[in-house]
Design a protein around this motif. Structure first.
Motif, PDB file in Angstrom:
ATOM      1  N   LYS A   1       0.831  -1.200   0.000  1.00 21.36           N
ATOM      2  CA  LYS A   1       0.000   0.000   0.000  1.00 21.36           C
ATOM      3  C   LYS A   1       0.870   1.255   0.000  1.00 21.36           C
ATOM      4  O   LYS A   1       0.579   2.209  -0.727  1.00 21.36           O
ATOM      5  N   THR A   2       1.930   1.250   0.781  1.00 19.75           N
ATOM      6  CA  THR A   2       2.811   2.427   0.846  1.00 19.75           C
ATOM      7  C   THR A   2       3.499   2.681  -0.486  1.00 19.75           C
ATOM      8  O   THR A   2       3.752   3.828  -0.839  1.00 19.75           O
ATOM      9  N   GLN A   3       3.798   1.612  -1.225  1.00 19.92           N
ATOM     10  CA  GLN A   3       4.402   1.771  -2.544  1.00 19.92           C
ATOM     11  C   GLN A   3       3.418   2.403  -3.523  1.00 19.92           C
ATOM     12  O   GLN A   3       3.795   3.243  -4.338  1.00 19.92           O
TER      13      GLN A   3
END
Length: 189
Positions: A44-46
């Motif tokens: 998700k952070t990517q």
């Protein structure tokens, strides 16, 4: 095993999507053209970092062109893609590193997502050097118009925000690192 490069030049579709419920979602990038579909798994952070960086790169390219570029300032509403990921959903690899570049000659954004490099026993990842592109990690490389890149970034940012609970005062998604509500006189949640 030789490296696989999944290349899409102006694909019919390039989206970020999820499978599962908020809190247990798997995030994917998916490119498709002429019946061919490539899906890669990422964090998700990517997805959030990629979307934010795309916006920054496009804004900078637009600024440098003096406004003469075909890059829209916002995602064109008529191009927004809210459809689910295409099926069958078959993961080619898990993304380790990503890179972005604006190609000013062809006026397009180049997005590269490389597979996680799996270390062999006793091998230090910092020492892993590939002498040629044949033996490097698998890669998804996509070339996008400015409009398609804006649409991708908008959908990706909306997707990341969709899993967050809304603030009870302003209805904006709560940021996991804290939320300074503009309506509640500095209410921090």
């Amino acid at each position: 095993m030789p490296r696989q490069v999944f290349f899409y030049d102006q694909p019919e579709r390039f989206v970020a999507g999820t499978v599962g419920q908020p809190g247990a979602r798997a995030f994917y990038l998916q490119a498709s053209a002429r019946g061919r579909i490539t899906s890669v798994l990422l964090e998700k952070t990517q997805v959030a970092a990629l979307a934010e960086r795309i916006e920054e790169v496009l804004d900078e390219a637009l600024r440098r062109s003096g406004g003469d570029s075909a890059i829209p300032a916002a995602a064109p509403v008529d191009l927004l893609d809210t459809a689910p990921l295409d099926l069958p959903l078959e993961q080619e690899f898990r993304v380790g590193t990503m890179a972005l570049a604006w190609d000013s000659i062809d006026s397009c954004l180049v997005v590269e997502a490389q597979a996680v490099i799996e270390e062999e026993e006793g091998e230090d990842a910092a020492e892993t050097v590939f002498e040629d592109d044949e033996n490097g990690p698998d890669m998804l490389r996509v070339r996008l118009s400015g409009a398609m890149a804006r649409v991708f970034a908008k959908r990706a940012l909306d997707l990341v925000a969709a899993g967050r609970k809304p603030c009870p005062f302003c209805n904006l998604p709560l940021d996991p690192e804290g939320h300074l509500c503009p309506r509640a006189n500095g209410y921090r949640r």
